[in-house]
Enzyme design. Sequence first.
Site, PDB file in Angstrom:
ATOM      1  CG  ASN A  28      -0.212  -0.037   2.536  1.00  0.00           C
ATOM      2  OD1 ASN A  28       1.009   0.101   2.582  1.00  0.00           O
ATOM      3  ND2 ASN A  28      -0.951  -0.212   3.619  1.00  0.00           N
ATOM      4  CD  GLU A  73      -0.121   0.519   7.338  1.00  0.00           C
ATOM      5  OE1 GLU A  73       0.343   0.605   6.185  1.00  0.00           O
ATOM      6  OE2 GLU A  73      -0.456  -0.566   7.842  1.00  0.00           O
TER       7      GLU A  73
END
Length: 248
Positions: free
Chosen positions: A136, A143
């Site tokens: 990702n 993140e």
Amino acid sequence: MRVIIVKNAEEMGKKAANLIAEEMKEKTSFILSLATGSTPLPLYKDFIKRNKAGEMDFSTVITFNLDEYVGLDPAHNQSYRYFMNKNLFDHINILKKNTHVPNGMAEDIDASCKEYEKMIDEIGGIDYQVLGIGGNGHIGFNEPGSSIGSLTRVKTLTDETISDNARFFEKKEDVPTQAITMGIGTIMKTKKVVLLASGANKADTVKAALEGPITSMCPASALQLHRFATYVITEDCAAKLTLNYETV
Ligand code: F6R
């Protein structure tokens, strides 16, 4: 941004080791920041080979790992401390007291994150940062959506990261849901960065990070603003890039 495309994961490890070894030669004490996961393993194998051959000396090297799971004891076989000992530190002439991994068991986690950041600053900053990249686009455990200026802190892992890392645990439910990670801002302060990526499954991610816009939704794209960032990636991982890059 420098991008070096190599044939395979072994060559990726060798090339990254060359870049770091060159830089290490210039300094009496060297501050190195390291990643875990599958990708840097060929680099660590190469470090071990060079150290055993007397070509690379780690006796004055100080390391700071990028991240650690919250709630895992360092002795747990999936903790990043355990990983680093097993895959690198136990096999080279580094002093264990010079190796740092965030403390996922700290009573006051926020204070220990601040302390980690302070230690890095007080030692004069990181000379070379080794990074992998998540599917990702995460670097460390920053993140998507992480602030580009973020410092060391606790992050909650995305479902995608938990699923990706479930391969290391008996079952998905065993994967911790939080981790301490150096921030994107911490990584941006480092003097030089090498990001490693291998395999066709990372081709879309690497394309987004290198040739897409700078966005917190792809944390690695922040490296477009770093003054000395090098990607060392395998051919299959580079398959979707459209510009011309160094090929070795
Ligand atoms: C781990 C870390 C992560 C990994 C990334 C890729 O310390 O920093 O960002 O680099 O999740 O993991 P692998 O290499 O296993 O695909």
